[in-house]
Design an enzyme around this catalytic site. Sequence first.
Site, short mmCIF file in Angstrom:
data_model
loop_
_atom_site.label_atom_id
_atom_site.label_comp_id
_atom_site.label_asym_id
_atom_site.label_seq_id
_atom_site.Cartn_x
_atom_site.Cartn_y
_atom_site.Cartn_z
N ASP A 136 0.86 -1.20 0.00
CA ASP A 136 0.00 0.00 0.00
C ASP A 136 0.89 1.24 0.00
O ASP A 136 1.79 1.36 0.82
CB ASP A 136 -0.90 0.00 1.24
CG ASP A 136 -1.95 -1.09 1.16
OD1 ASP A 136 -2.38 -1.43 0.04
OD2 ASP A 136 -2.34 -1.61 2.22
N ARG A 212 -1.81 -9.56 -9.18
CA ARG A 212 -3.03 -8.92 -9.70
C ARG A 212 -2.87 -7.39 -9.74
O ARG A 212 -3.25 -6.73 -10.69
CB ARG A 212 -4.22 -9.28 -8.78
CG ARG A 212 -5.51 -8.71 -9.29
CD ARG A 212 -6.67 -9.19 -8.48
NE ARG A 212 -6.76 -10.64 -8.51
CZ ARG A 212 -7.81 -11.32 -8.08
NH1 ARG A 212 -8.83 -10.68 -7.57
NH2 ARG A 212 -7.83 -12.63 -8.14
#
Length: 232
Positions: A136, A212
């Site tokens: 993140d 992903r």
Amino acid sequence: MSAHKEGDPTTLSRLYGRSKGKALRAGQQELVDTLLPQISVPDEGPVDSRTLFGDDRPLHFEIGFGGGEHMATRADMLPDHGFVGCEPFVNGVAQALVHIRDDRLANVRLHMGDALQVLSRVPDQALSFAYLLHPDPWPKARHAKRRMMNDGPVEMIASKLKPGGEFRFGTDHPIYLRHALMVMQRHTDKFEWLCDGPKDFLTRPGGWPETRYEAKARRQGHEVWYFRYRRK
Ligand SMILES: C[S@@+](CC[C@H](N)C(=O)[O-])C[C@H]1O[C@@H](n2cnc3c(N)ncnc32)[C@H](O)[C@@H]1O
């Protein structure tokens, strides 16, 4: 003053984003209820190959595996190695469980929660590989200490890797890239950057399955950067 000791690896756990998203489909919920307890990292004790797999196989550790594509593909490529994956987001854990069931992976253990809490239980020099892929970004400067790539977590990763072990890091985020390079520059006593040429970090190395998040970044036209560091 902040209630969180930001940058402290033991309190980063309180700072990760959502852990719940879309409701799980019935099949995913069943996997969370039945398969997850069978392959979860135990709540206590050392996290090493002998405890998890009953032998001394090379151990890999992935921080924030998202949907688990990278971890599952690596585990399929290396059936004699052991994999520990940590991810607080239940939807990601459910997706990883689908891969583990469909690919019949017997060499993966999961923790649904903070990676650093589990990493702190890994004995020193027990890991052959550590992965931090598209963490993140926490892009605001005032949140920089919340980034997983900071001195505390990097020092912990360094102490858990064997000499010669590898730390792989990937990002598509320019602010994170700059921050990560500055952090790693402070730890050149522990890590050697494995770089084969001036544009080496623009190409995904072999044995590094696409995640992903990385695929999404590429669809959006972002450049992606790949870093491999060898523990000295
Ligand atoms: C941007 S996503 C990338 C996911 C995956 N690595 C990929 O490349 O597709 C970052 C992931 O890190 C997870 N994460 C954040 N803090 C974490 C922590 N303390 N321990 C483990 N995972 C964490 C998030 O839940 C999220 O799934």
